[in-house]
Design a protein around this motif. Structure first.
Motif, short mmCIF file in Angstrom:
data_model
loop_
_atom_site.label_atom_id
_atom_site.label_comp_id
_atom_site.label_asym_id
_atom_site.label_seq_id
_atom_site.Cartn_x
_atom_site.Cartn_y
_atom_site.Cartn_z
N GLY A 80 0.82 -1.21 0.00
CA GLY A 80 0.00 0.00 0.00
C GLY A 80 0.85 1.25 0.00
O GLY A 80 0.56 2.23 -0.70
N LEU A 81 1.91 1.20 0.80
CA LEU A 81 2.77 2.37 0.94
C LEU A 81 3.43 2.75 -0.37
O LEU A 81 3.56 3.93 -0.69
N THR A 86 -2.01 5.88 -2.30
CA THR A 86 -2.24 6.83 -1.22
C THR A 86 -1.26 7.99 -1.36
O THR A 86 -0.04 7.77 -1.43
N THR A 87 -1.79 9.19 -1.38
CA THR A 87 -0.91 10.35 -1.52
C THR A 87 -0.95 11.23 -0.30
O THR A 87 -0.07 12.07 -0.10
N SER A 88 -1.99 11.03 0.54
CA SER A 88 -2.10 11.86 1.75
C SER A 88 -0.93 11.58 2.68
O SER A 88 -0.67 10.43 3.05
N ALA A 89 -0.21 12.65 3.03
CA ALA A 89 0.97 12.50 3.89
C ALA A 89 0.58 11.93 5.25
O ALA A 89 1.31 11.10 5.82
N LYS A 90 -0.57 12.38 5.77
CA LYS A 90 -1.02 11.92 7.08
C LYS A 90 -1.30 10.43 7.07
O LYS A 90 -0.90 9.67 7.97
N GLN A 94 0.56 7.38 9.04
CA GLN A 94 -0.17 6.40 9.86
C GLN A 94 0.18 4.98 9.46
O GLN A 94 0.38 4.11 10.31
N MET A 95 0.27 4.79 8.16
CA MET A 95 0.60 3.45 7.67
C MET A 95 2.01 3.06 8.13
O MET A 95 2.27 1.92 8.55
N GLN A 96 2.91 4.01 8.06
CA GLN A 96 4.29 3.73 8.49
C GLN A 96 4.33 3.38 9.98
O GLN A 96 5.03 2.45 10.39
N ARG A 97 3.53 4.13 10.77
CA ARG A 97 3.51 3.86 12.21
C ARG A 97 2.98 2.46 12.51
O ARG A 97 3.48 1.73 13.36
N LYS A 98 1.96 2.10 11.76
CA LYS A 98 1.37 0.78 11.93
C LYS A 98 2.39 -0.30 11.60
O LYS A 98 2.49 -1.32 12.29
N MET A 99 3.17 -0.03 10.54
CA MET A 99 4.22 -0.98 10.16
C MET A 99 5.23 -1.15 11.30
O MET A 99 5.66 -2.27 11.62
N ASP A 100 5.59 -0.02 11.92
CA ASP A 100 6.57 -0.07 13.02
C ASP A 100 6.01 -0.85 14.20
O ASP A 100 6.72 -1.65 14.83
N ILE A 101 4.74 -0.58 14.52
CA ILE A 101 4.12 -1.28 15.65
C ILE A 101 4.11 -2.79 15.40
O ILE A 101 4.46 -3.59 16.27
#
Ligand SMILES: [Zn+2]
Length: 240
Positions: A80-81, A86-90, A94-101
């Motif tokens: 997805g990333l 998805t172009t929305s920075a926010k 969020q997706m990146q944070r979810k990946m980290d978690i």
């Protein structure tokens, strides 16, 4: 003559009693019970360990499945990333944070998995050791049981022989003597008759009176120890 026969009978009965005691004690002395107990303990230890291993393997499988699920989820997020949809920075953040978690969670699960795998390995080797030990105990038990069986059959054959001898002996003894003997034997733990040696009763170690000594030379007389009540007998050298 009858007294001498009773004396012989008493010897036979003493031998029978000793043999019966030996037969009774043989199982305990053979160590069969101890080995059987040890084997029982080993078996129940094995059962407990097997149960614990089953649970651990189940948990292991669950952990593996959870980890796989995280791997799949991350791959989906990753796709997805970088798909450009998805172009929305926010949203991207969020997706990146979810990946980290998810990565963190995966790390924790993998640590648990490692610890559990080690424990399973340890339990498996303990189980192997226990199995070897109980195999040895089983062999030992079998050997001991066989040996006991052999020993017991020898003793029992001996007992049968001597019981036959007893029957032969009793056929020559008058019933009234036998009855008296049986009664006295019950009273004196099998020692109905006592041998007189140097004027001392062999049953209670007390001197016999001179009157009794006189009676003892009368072959038909039944003379009892005045102290313990046993039937007294004197043997010639030829009798012994
Ligand atoms: Zn006596």
């Amino acid at each position: 003559m009858q007294l001498k026969l009773l004396w012989d009978l008493q010897k036979i009965d003493m031998t029978i009693a000793a043999l019966e005691k030996t037969i009774e004690e043989a199982p305990l002395k053979s160590g069969v019970k101890e080995v059987a107990q040890n084997l029982d303990n080993l078996k129940s230890e094995q059962a407990c360990l097997n149960e614990s291993l089953r649970t651990a393997r189940k948990t292991l499988k669950n952990l593996e499945m959870k980890i796989q699920k995280i791997v799949d989820d991350r791959k989906e997020l990753n796709d997805g990333l970088y798909s450009g949809k998805t172009t929305s920075a926010k949203e991207l953040e969020q997706m990146q944070r979810k990946m980290d978690i998810l990565a963190e969670e995966k790390k924790k699960l993998e640590d648990r998995l490692l610890v559990l795998m080690e424990s399973v390995e340890e339990q498996e080797s303990s189980l192997k050791r226990l199995k070897e030990e109980s195999d040895r105990a089983e062999t030992e038990l079998k050997e001991k049981e066989e040996k006991l069986e052999q020993v017991l059959s020898l003793y029992k054959r001996e007992l049968t022989d001597i019981e036959e001898k007893r029957i032969e002996k009793t056929t020559c003894i008058d019933q009234k003597y036998l009855d008296r003997y049986t009664l006295l034997a019950e009273k004196h733990k099998g020692q109905a008759l006592a041998l007189v040696e140097n004027d001392i009763c062999g049953g209670c170690r007390v001197f016999i009176s001179s009157a009794q000594r006189g009676h003892l030379y009368n072959p038909g007389a039944l003379v009892y120890c005045e102290n313990c009540g046993r039937l007294l007998i004197m043997l010639d050298e030829s009798d012994e």
